[in-house]
Design a protein around this motif. Structure first.
Motif, short mmCIF file in Angstrom:
data_model
loop_
_atom_site.label_atom_id
_atom_site.label_comp_id
_atom_site.label_asym_id
_atom_site.label_seq_id
_atom_site.Cartn_x
_atom_site.Cartn_y
_atom_site.Cartn_z
N ASN A 159 1.79 -34.94 -14.89
CA ASN A 159 1.15 -33.53 -15.41
C ASN A 159 0.04 -33.42 -14.74
N ILE A 160 -0.20 -32.86 -14.48
CA ILE A 160 -1.68 -32.56 -13.19
C ILE A 160 -2.34 -30.99 -13.38
N ALA A 161 -3.42 -31.19 -13.32
CA ALA A 161 -4.52 -29.72 -13.21
C ALA A 161 -5.38 -29.65 -12.03
N PRO A 162 -4.51 -29.64 -10.46
CA PRO A 162 -5.61 -28.90 -8.92
C PRO A 162 -6.21 -27.47 -9.74
N GLU A 163 -7.66 -27.50 -8.96
CA GLU A 163 -8.11 -26.55 -9.47
C GLU A 163 -9.17 -26.32 -8.23
N LEU A 164 -9.86 -25.08 -7.51
CA LEU A 164 -10.77 -25.05 -6.94
C LEU A 164 -11.47 -24.04 -7.49
N THR A 165 -12.62 -24.00 -7.01
CA THR A 165 -13.65 -23.03 -8.18
C THR A 165 -15.04 -22.62 -7.60
N TYR A 166 -15.80 -21.12 -6.86
CA TYR A 166 -16.47 -20.76 -6.05
C TYR A 166 -17.44 -20.01 -7.67
N GLN A 167 -18.39 -19.98 -6.93
CA GLN A 167 -19.74 -19.24 -7.50
C GLN A 167 -19.72 -18.46 -6.85
N VAL A 168 -19.13 -16.79 -7.27
CA VAL A 168 -19.48 -15.50 -6.41
C VAL A 168 -20.48 -14.63 -6.62
N GLY A 169 -21.00 -15.41 -7.55
CA GLY A 169 -22.58 -13.93 -8.32
C GLY A 169 -23.37 -14.76 -8.82
N GLU A 170 -23.72 -13.67 -9.80
CA GLU A 170 -24.36 -13.40 -10.64
C GLU A 170 -24.09 -12.07 -11.35
N VAL A 171 -24.07 -12.74 -12.80
CA VAL A 171 -23.88 -10.79 -14.13
C VAL A 171 -25.16 -10.73 -15.27
N VAL A 172 -25.20 -9.82 -15.32
CA VAL A 172 -26.74 -9.42 -16.01
C VAL A 172 -26.43 -9.68 -17.50
N HIS A 173 -26.82 -10.81 -17.82
CA HIS A 173 -26.70 -10.77 -19.70
C HIS A 173 -27.50 -10.25 -20.31
N GLN A 174 -28.38 -9.43 -19.62
CA GLN A 174 -29.63 -9.20 -20.88
C GLN A 174 -30.69 -8.07 -20.10
N GLU A 175 -31.00 -6.64 -20.24
CA GLU A 175 -32.46 -6.71 -19.68
C GLU A 175 -33.30 -6.40 -20.75
N VAL A 176 -34.31 -6.91 -20.33
CA VAL A 176 -35.53 -6.49 -21.29
C VAL A 176 -36.08 -4.88 -21.19
N GLN A 177 -36.60 -4.26 -22.08
CA GLN A 177 -36.98 -2.52 -20.63
C GLN A 177 -38.69 -2.09 -22.11
N ASN A 178 -38.91 -2.04 -21.51
CA ASN A 178 -39.96 -1.17 -22.84
C ASN A 178 -40.09 0.44 -21.86
N GLY A 179 -39.56 1.53 -22.87
CA GLY A 179 -39.34 2.63 -22.30
C GLY A 179 -37.87 2.70 -21.48
N GLU A 180 -38.62 3.21 -20.29
CA GLU A 180 -37.56 3.59 -19.12
C GLU A 180 -37.97 1.95 -17.95
N LYS A 181 -38.33 1.54 -18.28
CA LYS A 181 -39.09 -0.11 -17.49
C LYS A 181 -38.51 -0.75 -17.09
N THR A 182 -37.42 -1.31 -16.80
CA THR A 182 -36.85 -2.87 -17.05
C THR A 182 -38.40 -4.20 -16.46
N LEU A 183 -38.82 -4.85 -17.56
CA LEU A 183 -39.90 -5.98 -17.86
C LEU A 183 -38.65 -7.61 -17.33
N ALA A 184 -37.67 -7.53 -17.64
CA ALA A 184 -37.20 -8.49 -17.32
C ALA A 184 -35.85 -8.36 -17.58
N THR A 185 -35.04 -9.30 -16.69
CA THR A 185 -33.14 -9.66 -16.29
C THR A 185 -32.82 -10.36 -16.73
N ILE A 186 -31.77 -10.70 -17.45
CA ILE A 186 -31.91 -12.28 -17.56
C ILE A 186 -29.91 -12.30 -16.88
N LYS A 187 -29.97 -12.93 -16.34
CA LYS A 187 -28.57 -12.87 -15.35
C LYS A 187 -27.65 -14.63 -15.69
#
Length: 240
Positions: A159-187
């Protein structure tokens, strides 16, 4: 005399039969099980031509020969490998990886009071969600196995489970905005995994193809022009 001989004959025959039987895995000399997993990358076109030809491999040995030929001809390459040795009936894990943490739970942002000034405005803890729980993802090669040596002391069930995992980048989880201005990006980190979970049988000293998967491209999406073969090798190692 005849009566005594007739009664003893079955006992004698049974003893002779027992002596002629092969030793079970439990009665055989103690052995460890060595398992190796290799991830080999080839082009989709090359693999498709082979699979639909009259010379398509019909055994693990033929796959091993074909893959070795491709590697020598620079038509394939090993992109990852891992191995582990354990006793029959024992679970084991082999891992060569970097652990990447990522948040799994957040407390929502409390927000500013209604009378807070908008200008100047700097990011504080009330503006962004706060991570409260984390997990880690192993990036690299990993394998988990449960091997059992068969009664013939030659076949190894896995019974076997081999795997090969890569980190391919980051995805935006949430953005904090003030009007049209982005104050912070959570990735959050983004991963791509090629993995096989299966049950197979391998003869001592042999190999078998466990799975065929699709690797990622430079953007982290599935690359339909390439394939990854997972080749499993198993052998019994005497305990000295």
């Amino acid at each position: 005399m005849n009566l005594n001989f007739t009664m003893k004959t079955p006992t004698l025959l049974a003893a002779l039969c027992l002596l002629s039987l092969p030793l079970s895995a439990e009665e055989s000399p103690a052995k460890n099980v060595q398992i190796d997993a290799e991830f080999i990358e080839v082009s989709e076109a090359l693999l498709t031509d082979l699979l639909h030809s009259s010379g398509a491999p019909k055994s693990g040995a033929e796959w091993r020969t074909q893959i070795g030929k491709w590697i020598k001809e620079a038509k394939a390459k090993v992109i990852g490998s891992t191995g582990v040795t354990t006793k029959s009936g024992n679970r084991a894990t082999s891992e060569s990886s970097r652990e990447v943490p990522y948040a799994t739970e957040f407390d929502p942002a409390n927000g500013r009071a209604s009378n807070s000034p908008e200008v100047p405005r700097e990011i504080t803890g009330v503006d962004v969600p706060t991570p409260t729980a984390f997990e880690v993802k192993p990036v690299g090669a990993r394998m988990e196995i449960d091997p059992v040596v068969g009664a013939d002391n030659k076949t190894i069930d896995l019974n076997i489970a081999p795997e090969l995992t890569y980190q391919v980048g980051e995805v935006v989880h949430q953005e904090v905005q003030n009007g049209e201005k982005t104050l912070a990006t959570i990735k959050q980190p983004e991963f791509y995994t090629v993995k096989v979970i299966t049950s197979i049988s391998v003869r001592d000293g042999s190999s078998t193809l466990a799975g065929i998967m699709t690797p990622q491209n430079e953007k982290g999406d599935a690359d339909i022009t390439r394939r990854v073969l997972c080749l499993i090798s198993a052998r019994l190692m005497a305990v000295e």
